[in-house]
Design a protein around this motif. Structure first.
Motif, PDB file in Angstrom:
ATOM      1  N   LEU A  32       0.825  -1.214   0.000  1.00 24.82           N
ATOM      2  CA  LEU A  32       0.000   0.000   0.000  1.00 24.82           C
ATOM      3  C   LEU A  32       0.856   1.261   0.000  1.00 24.82           C
ATOM      4  CD1 LEU A  32      -2.739  -1.151   2.541  1.00 24.82           C
ATOM      5  CD2 LEU A  32      -2.920  -1.021   0.040  1.00 24.82           C
ATOM      6  N   TYR A  33       1.990   1.205   0.692  1.00 29.81           N
ATOM      7  CA  TYR A  33       2.888   2.360   0.674  1.00 29.81           C
ATOM      8  C   TYR A  33       3.418   2.600  -0.737  1.00 29.81           C
ATOM      9  CZ  TYR A  33       7.129   5.105   1.173  1.00 29.81           C
ATOM     10  OH  TYR A  33       8.101   6.060   1.022  1.00 29.81           O
ATOM     11  N   LEU A  34       3.804   1.542  -1.436  1.00 30.41           N
ATOM     12  CA  LEU A  34       4.356   1.696  -2.769  1.00 30.41           C
ATOM     13  C   LEU A  34       3.338   2.262  -3.745  1.00 30.41           C
ATOM     14  CD1 LEU A  34       6.546  -1.516  -3.139  1.00 30.41           C
ATOM     15  CD2 LEU A  34       7.294   0.847  -2.807  1.00 30.41           C
ATOM     16  N   VAL A  35       2.051   1.989  -3.532  1.00 27.20           N
ATOM     17  CA  VAL A  35       1.020   2.606  -4.377  1.00 27.20           C
ATOM     18  C   VAL A  35       1.070   4.123  -4.244  1.00 27.20           C
ATOM     19  CG1 VAL A  35      -1.460   2.864  -4.726  1.00 27.20           C
ATOM     20  CG2 VAL A  35      -0.489   0.599  -4.368  1.00 27.20           C
ATOM     21  N   GLY A  36       1.139   4.612  -3.005  1.00 29.38           N
ATOM     22  CA  GLY A  36       1.237   6.053  -2.802  1.00 29.38           C
ATOM     23  C   GLY A  36       2.548   6.621  -3.314  1.00 29.38           C
ATOM     24  N   ALA A  37       3.638   5.865  -3.119  1.00 28.17           N
ATOM     25  CA  ALA A  37       4.941   6.339  -3.588  1.00 28.17           C
ATOM     26  C   ALA A  37       4.984   6.419  -5.111  1.00 28.17           C
ATOM     27  CB  ALA A  37       6.042   5.403  -3.076  1.00 28.17           C
ATOM     28  N   PHE A  38       4.450   5.399  -5.806  1.00 35.35           N
ATOM     29  CA  PHE A  38       4.402   5.441  -7.264  1.00 35.35           C
ATOM     30  C   PHE A  38       3.533   6.595  -7.753  1.00 35.35           C
ATOM     31  CE2 PHE A  38       5.343   0.667  -7.392  1.00 35.35           C
ATOM     32  CZ  PHE A  38       6.683   0.901  -7.627  1.00 35.35           C
ATOM     33  N   SER A  39       2.464   6.854  -7.028  1.00 34.99           N
ATOM     34  CA  SER A  39       1.569   7.930  -7.443  1.00 34.99           C
ATOM     35  C   SER A  39       2.235   9.293  -7.322  1.00 34.99           C
ATOM     36  CB  SER A  39       0.290   7.882  -6.601  1.00 34.99           C
ATOM     37  OG  SER A  39      -0.572   8.953  -6.950  1.00 34.99           O
ATOM     38  N   ILE A  40       2.872   9.559  -6.193  1.00 37.36           N
ATOM     39  CA  ILE A  40       3.488  10.866  -5.988  1.00 37.36           C
ATOM     40  C   ILE A  40       4.703  11.062  -6.891  1.00 37.36           C
ATOM     41  CG2 ILE A  40       5.104  10.241  -4.155  1.00 37.36           C
ATOM     42  CD1 ILE A  40       4.343  12.802  -2.724  1.00 37.36           C
ATOM     43  N   GLY A  77      13.615  13.687  -7.876  1.00 37.15           N
ATOM     44  CA  GLY A  77      13.950  13.661  -6.452  1.00 37.15           C
ATOM     45  C   GLY A  77      12.938  12.909  -5.620  1.00 37.15           C
ATOM     46  N   THR A  78      11.657  13.069  -5.949  1.00 40.98           N
ATOM     47  CA  THR A  78      10.610  12.357  -5.213  1.00 40.98           C
ATOM     48  C   THR A  78      10.696  10.850  -5.447  1.00 40.98           C
ATOM     49  OG1 THR A  78       9.174  14.285  -5.433  1.00 40.98           O
ATOM     50  CG2 THR A  78       8.137  12.196  -4.830  1.00 40.98           C
ATOM     51  N   PHE A  79      10.884  10.459  -6.697  1.00 43.27           N
ATOM     52  CA  PHE A  79      11.005   9.028  -7.017  1.00 43.27           C
ATOM     53  C   PHE A  79      12.243   8.428  -6.339  1.00 43.27           C
ATOM     54  CE2 PHE A  79      12.403   5.651 -10.050  1.00 43.27           C
ATOM     55  CZ  PHE A  79      11.369   4.761  -9.791  1.00 43.27           C
ATOM     56  N   LEU A  80      13.343   9.176  -6.323  1.00 47.68           N
ATOM     57  CA  LEU A  80      14.580   8.679  -5.731  1.00 47.68           C
ATOM     58  C   LEU A  80      14.464   8.510  -4.225  1.00 47.68           C
ATOM     59  CD1 LEU A  80      17.574   7.970  -6.232  1.00 47.68           C
ATOM     60  CD2 LEU A  80      18.110  10.380  -5.865  1.00 47.68           C
ATOM     61  N   LEU A  84      12.296   4.864  -3.834  1.00 49.09           N
ATOM     62  CA  LEU A  84      13.443   3.958  -3.894  1.00 49.09           C
ATOM     63  C   LEU A  84      14.204   3.897  -2.570  1.00 49.09           C
ATOM     64  CD1 LEU A  84      14.786   4.865  -7.453  1.00 49.09           C
ATOM     65  CD2 LEU A  84      13.369   2.917  -6.797  1.00 49.09           C
ATOM     66  N   LYS A  85      14.740   5.021  -2.137  1.00 50.81           N
ATOM     67  CA  LYS A  85      15.626   5.017  -0.977  1.00 50.81           C
ATOM     68  C   LYS A  85      14.896   4.635   0.310  1.00 50.81           C
ATOM     69  CE  LYS A  85      18.640   8.017   1.759  1.00 50.81           C
ATOM     70  NZ  LYS A  85      19.255   9.368   1.866  1.00 50.81           N
ATOM     71  N   LEU A  86      13.786   5.292   0.588  1.00 53.20           N
ATOM     72  CA  LEU A  86      13.093   5.049   1.859  1.00 53.20           C
ATOM     73  C   LEU A  86      12.582   3.607   1.977  1.00 53.20           C
ATOM     74  CD1 LEU A  86      10.842   7.645   3.611  1.00 53.20           C
ATOM     75  CD2 LEU A  86      10.240   5.238   3.667  1.00 53.20           C
ATOM     76  N   PRO A  87      11.863   3.071   0.990  1.00 51.98           N
ATOM     77  CA  PRO A  87      11.429   1.681   1.136  1.00 51.98           C
ATOM     78  C   PRO A  87      12.571   0.673   1.130  1.00 51.98           C
ATOM     79  CG  PRO A  87      10.447   2.694  -0.819  1.00 51.98           C
ATOM     80  CD  PRO A  87      11.347   3.693  -0.209  1.00 51.98           C
ATOM     81  N   TYR A  88      13.615   0.933   0.341  1.00 47.56           N
ATOM     82  CA  TYR A  88      14.717  -0.019   0.263  1.00 47.56           C
ATOM     83  C   TYR A  88      15.389  -0.189   1.617  1.00 47.56           C
ATOM     84  CZ  TYR A  88      19.049  -2.217  -1.285  1.00 47.56           C
ATOM     85  OH  TYR A  88      20.108  -3.073  -1.442  1.00 47.56           O
ATOM     86  N   SER A 149       8.264   9.391 -19.530  1.00 51.33           N
ATOM     87  CA  SER A 149       8.186   8.979 -18.127  1.00 51.33           C
ATOM     88  C   SER A 149       9.043   7.749 -17.866  1.00 51.33           C
ATOM     89  CB  SER A 149       6.730   8.686 -17.750  1.00 51.33           C
ATOM     90  OG  SER A 149       5.938   9.848 -17.875  1.00 51.33           O
ATOM     91  N   ALA A 150       9.023   6.806 -18.815  1.00 49.09           N
ATOM     92  CA  ALA A 150       9.846   5.599 -18.651  1.00 49.09           C
ATOM     93  C   ALA A 150      11.325   5.953 -18.627  1.00 49.09           C
ATOM     94  CB  ALA A 150       9.541   4.616 -19.784  1.00 49.09           C
ATOM     95  N   GLN A 151      11.757   6.868 -19.457  1.00 54.05           N
ATOM     96  CA  GLN A 151      13.157   7.289 -19.458  1.00 54.05           C
ATOM     97  C   GLN A 151      13.520   7.990 -18.146  1.00 54.05           C
ATOM     98  OE1 GLN A 151      13.280   9.741 -22.958  1.00 54.05           O
ATOM     99  NE2 GLN A 151      13.795   8.026 -24.321  1.00 54.05           N
ATOM    100  N   LEU A 152      12.647   8.886 -17.707  1.00 51.87           N
ATOM    101  CA  LEU A 152      12.910   9.647 -16.489  1.00 51.87           C
ATOM    102  C   LEU A 152      13.020   8.732 -15.281  1.00 51.87           C
ATOM    103  CD1 LEU A 152      13.100  12.767 -15.925  1.00 51.87           C
ATOM    104  CD2 LEU A 152      10.770  12.594 -15.077  1.00 51.87           C
ATOM    105  N   LEU A 153      12.063   7.841 -15.118  1.00 55.84           N
ATOM    106  CA  LEU A 153      12.053   6.958 -13.954  1.00 55.84           C
ATOM    107  C   LEU A 153      13.071   5.829 -14.091  1.00 55.84           C
ATOM    108  CD1 LEU A 153       8.172   6.698 -13.482  1.00 55.84           C
ATOM    109  CD2 LEU A 153       9.763   8.202 -12.285  1.00 55.84           C
ATOM    110  N   GLY A 154      13.266   5.327 -15.317  1.00 54.58           N
ATOM    111  CA  GLY A 154      14.197   4.221 -15.512  1.00 54.58           C
ATOM    112  C   GLY A 154      15.639   4.616 -15.228  1.00 54.58           C
ATOM    113  N   PHE A 155      16.073   5.768 -15.733  1.00 52.03           N
ATOM    114  CA  PHE A 155      17.446   6.197 -15.478  1.00 52.03           C
ATOM    115  C   PHE A 155      17.645   6.595 -14.011  1.00 52.03           C
ATOM    116  CE2 PHE A 155      17.572   6.770 -20.149  1.00 52.03           C
ATOM    117  CZ  PHE A 155      18.760   6.089 -20.405  1.00 52.03           C
ATOM    118  N   THR A 156      16.603   7.097 -13.383  1.00 48.71           N
ATOM    119  CA  THR A 156      16.699   7.392 -11.947  1.00 48.71           C
ATOM    120  C   THR A 156      16.883   6.107 -11.147  1.00 48.71           C
ATOM    121  OG1 THR A 156      15.257   9.319 -12.236  1.00 48.71           O
ATOM    122  CG2 THR A 156      15.555   8.482  -9.992  1.00 48.71           C
ATOM    123  N   PHE A 157      16.130   5.065 -11.513  1.00 44.30           N
ATOM    124  CA  PHE A 157      16.290   3.776 -10.837  1.00 44.30           C
ATOM    125  C   PHE A 157      17.678   3.198 -11.078  1.00 44.30           C
ATOM    126  CE2 PHE A 157      16.178  -0.870 -11.069  1.00 44.30           C
ATOM    127  CZ  PHE A 157      15.759  -1.172  -9.778  1.00 44.30           C
TER     128      PHE A 157
END
Length: 280
Positions: A32-40, A77-80, A84-88, A149-157
């Motif tokens: 459930l947390y990841l749903v909110g994280a993916f959304s934001i 920054g939000t995705f990172l 990623l960082k906080l849940p990991y 969006s895929a490029q932005l999030l993929g390279f950040t990951f």
């Protein structure tokens, strides 16, 4: 925020350096947390993907290229940090030594309700458009937007995964805007408290070192002038007589009597009182 609240309630800890390995004990919270994280973070099929796309598109149509760039940087920054960082470092990795408290059902229910709304508005954005105060006909799921969006999030990951060993939390206090009052406060404390205390301590130590010879002299005046006083003391005895204490100093012999000390104190008090009455 609700996911972080669940972790805080279950562990009574909020620092990444004190968390880890929680995923196996609270899988529903993680999902459930990841749903909110993916959304934001503006991930496709979640409400943040739609709302972010509308905002960025409006800024681009107004020619606000700087705003568009800042929005993309905020998304990275939000995705990172949030996705990623906080849940990991919270739900994976080695578990720390702490006891878990059971999670109340209402906390999980609140997260589930918010997650359901996120997915619903991400899949069916027309429901969001319908409650806006103005008509809107925007299609976020275009080929170009999905690729961007895929490029932005993929390279950040990819950057996070390569540098994940360096992105863990450190057990220290990080200053941001509170630097403006923490650093000057420390400097003011050192100048007005530490420096003054050391100055007074140094002066006190100097005075004590200077007073030590006088104290030793007053405590035993026979010692520094031992030879002379012993010679004078011997003159008090007849020639050929015995000198019972040629090198000893009897403190009681030279000490003022209690009555003498009281007399001096009373005399000083009387003089002070008489001076005060004359002045008055």
């Amino acid at each position: 925020f609700m996911g972080a609240g669940v972790v805080l309630h279950a562990t009574a800890r909020s620092k990444l350096t004190e968390l880890g390995g929680l995923g196996r004990f609270m899988p529903w919270t993680v999902a459930l947390y990841l749903v909110g994280a993916f959304s934001i973070s503006g991930f496709p099929l979640f409400s943040g993907f739609v709302s972010k796309a509308v905002t960025v598109d409006a800024a681009a149509k107004l020619g606000r290229d700087g705003v568009v760039l800042l929005l993309h940087l905020a998304s990275i920054g939000t995705f990172l940090s949030t996705t990623l960082k906080l849940p990991y470092f919270t739900w994976w990795g080695p578990r720390r030594a702490y006891e878990l408290v059971p999670i109340p059902w209402n906390m999980t229910a609140g997260m589930a309700l918010a997650a359901g709304l996120n997915i619903f508005l991400g899949v069916y954005p027309q429901a969001l458009y319908a409650i806006l105060p103005y008509p809107l006909d925007y299609h976020p799921y275009t080929h170009s937007h999905l690729v961007k969006s895929a490029q932005l999030l993929g390279f950040t990951f990819l950057a996070f995964w390569l540098l994940r060993s360096r992105m863990g939390g450190k057990p220290r206090i990080t200053l941001d805007t509170d630097w403006l009052y923490r650093r000057p406060a420390g400097l003011a404390y050192r100048l007005t408290v530490v420096t003054v205390d050391r100055l007074f301590g140094g002066v006190e130590a100097l005075v004590l070192r200077m007073a030590e010879p006088l104290r030793a002299l007053l405590a035993n005046p026979h010692k520094p002038a031992g030879g002379l006083l012993r010679t004078i003391a011997r003159l008090d005895f007849p020639i050929g007589g015995a000198d019972p204490e040629p090198a000893c100093f009897d403190v009681s012999r030279y000490r003022f009597s209690t009555g003498g000390v009281l007399f001096v104190l009373l005399l000083v008090f009387a003089l002070l009182l008489a001076g005060a009455l004359l002045v008055a």
